[in-house]
Design an enzyme around this catalytic site. Structure first.
Site, PDB file in Angstrom:
ATOM      1  N   ASP A 129      51.099  46.760  26.814  1.00  0.00           N
ATOM      2  CA  ASP A 129      50.880  48.140  27.226  1.00  0.00           C
ATOM      3  C   ASP A 129      51.858  48.583  28.308  1.00  0.00           C
ATOM      4  O   ASP A 129      51.809  49.729  28.758  1.00  0.00           O
ATOM      5  CB  ASP A 129      49.438  48.362  27.694  1.00  0.00           C
ATOM      6  CG  ASP A 129      48.991  47.349  28.735  1.00  0.00           C
ATOM      7  OD1 ASP A 129      49.632  46.289  28.861  1.00  0.00           O
ATOM      8  OD2 ASP A 129      47.987  47.596  29.423  1.00  0.00           O
ATOM      9  N   GLU A 147      51.175  37.298  43.553  1.00  0.00           N
ATOM     10  CA  GLU A 147      52.015  38.491  43.433  1.00  0.00           C
ATOM     11  C   GLU A 147      51.753  39.410  44.617  1.00  0.00           C
ATOM     12  O   GLU A 147      52.643  39.704  45.408  1.00  0.00           O
ATOM     13  CB  GLU A 147      51.728  39.213  42.120  1.00  0.00           C
ATOM     14  CG  GLU A 147      52.557  40.466  41.915  1.00  0.00           C
ATOM     15  CD  GLU A 147      52.177  41.229  40.656  1.00  0.00           C
ATOM     16  OE1 GLU A 147      52.953  42.104  40.262  1.00  0.00           O
ATOM     17  OE2 GLU A 147      51.097  40.957  40.076  1.00  0.00           O
TER      18      GLU A 147
END
Length: 379
Positions: free
Chosen positions: A32, A220
């Site tokens: 996506d 992250e």
């Protein structure tokens, strides 16, 4: 920092046209996050989605890139509302999956694991199994078309659970149910802060009980604690990003991040276990800058980790949001850190060794595709 000369001493020049010919392996790419802007527009018209921020493909592509350049993972993730909104039918999912394979093959990718969250595609009544089957059908069609065009590629799927939701066990079961049909693993994704991987222990225990592979988005946005949990408590096979493992490494004072050696660097317990166990790092340089995990490519720890012999891999994360390809990621790293073809061959072999397919399939791609491909480029 002034970019270094990335022309290798032998072989072909390390420029974008030649990099596009290099066989590449991609482990971290979101379905996506890789749509063609024109496809977003066409699918939006089909489902009467009227909330797109631009009306033409060029402007829409620019909007996605600019909106993702926020320096915040949470704001970065907001851009996906538009792509997910147009991926709510079997035909749309199959089209996006097919085009994904075509685009990767055109960029020289020979093996890819593409991930997405099935639970995000249920707004028009599709059950989870139908979502998976539509994506797998699109991948198969894309593989066939790429092979016919002379750019063979193998694409496999990771199904992702959203870490803020409560469906991870269900998605893990989906991964195991379809693992002989093209789903090779499981993942959790989404905003890290406040959603530690240990909230999903039952899903990871299910995967381990069924001898199935999984990776975890960690390190992250939230740093070392998420890496520690992913390894120590969840038993992850790979780290999605894992870039903040650099926080557990002390470099010599005044170290140049583009150096060829980091002798004297001191690794903490987490960094040592990541390196000792050869846990692959799914590093995504451009995306890491956009989300604020690092400040710039020049300050990205990729080179430090590579020179210290961590198992680094190069990835795109979200090609639409970062306006990137594997070739562009390679080129940016070469420009910044002076890498040559031998370096990129090593990073590619790292990725192929870390893939979730069987050993004989990995070995065949390394021996029959990757090494011969780089031999041509090395001259």
């Amino acid at each position: 920092m002034t970019p270094v000369d990335s022309t290798p001493p032998t072989g072909r020049p390390l420029d974008l046209p030649n990099i596009s010919l290099a066989p590449k392996v991609l482990l971290h790419d979101h379905l996506d996050g890789g749509l063609r802007p024109a496809t977003v527009l066409e699918l939006a018209r089909e489902v009467e989605y009227a909330d797109l921020p631009a009306a033409d493909a060029e402007s829409l592509g620019t909007w996605f890139r600019d909106a993702a350049d926020s320096g915040s993972l949470e704001r970065y993730l907001e851009t996906f509302a538009h792509t997910v909104a147009v991926m709510q039918t079997p035909s749309a999912l199959a089209r996006v999956a097919r085009e994904c394979v075509e685009d990767l093959a055109a960029d020289g990718v020979v093996y890819a694991e593409v991930r997405y969250a099935p639970e995000q595609h249920l707004e028009r009544g599709m059950p989870l199994d139908e979502v998976v089957e539509a994506v797998l059908a699109g991948f198969a069609e894309g593989e066939a078309q790429a092979a016919a065009a002379g750019r063979p590629i193998m694409v496999r799927c990771l199904v992702t659970a959203m870490r803020h939701a409560a469906r991870s066990r269900e998605i893990a079961e989906l991964a195991v149910r379809y693992r002989d049909a093209g789903v090779v693993g499981f993942d959790i994704a989404g905003a890290e802060a406040g959603h530690p991987p240990t909230r999903h222990l039952d899903a990871f225990e299910f995967m381990r009980a069924n001898n199935a592979h999984f990776t975890i988005h960690a390190g992250e946005a939230f740093g070392l604690p998420s890496i520690h949990e992913a390894i120590a408590f969840c038993g992850t096979d790979r780290l999605g990003h894992g870039v903040r493992v650099i926080d557990d490494i002390t470099l010599p004072e005044g170290a140049d991040l583009a150096a060829e050696s980091f002798e004297g660097a001191e690794l903490g317990q987490i960094a040592n276990i990541v390196r000792d166990k050869r846990i692959p790092l799914e590093l995504c340089p451009s995306s890491n800058v956009q989300t604020g995990a690092v400040n710039s490519i020049a300050e990205h720890p990729f080179n430090v980790l590579a020179r210290l012999r961590f198992r680094v891999t190069v990835n795109t994360d979200n090609r639409l949001m970062s306006d990137t390809t594997m070739s562009k990621e390679f080129y940016r790293l070469a420009q910044q850190f002076g890498y040559g073809w031998a370096d990129f061959e090593r990073f590619t072999v790292n990725a192929m060794k870390s893939a979730f397919i069987h050993f004989d399939e990995r070995l065949a791609l390394i021996d029959d595709v990757i090494k011969p491909g780089y031999a041509v480029l090395l001259g």
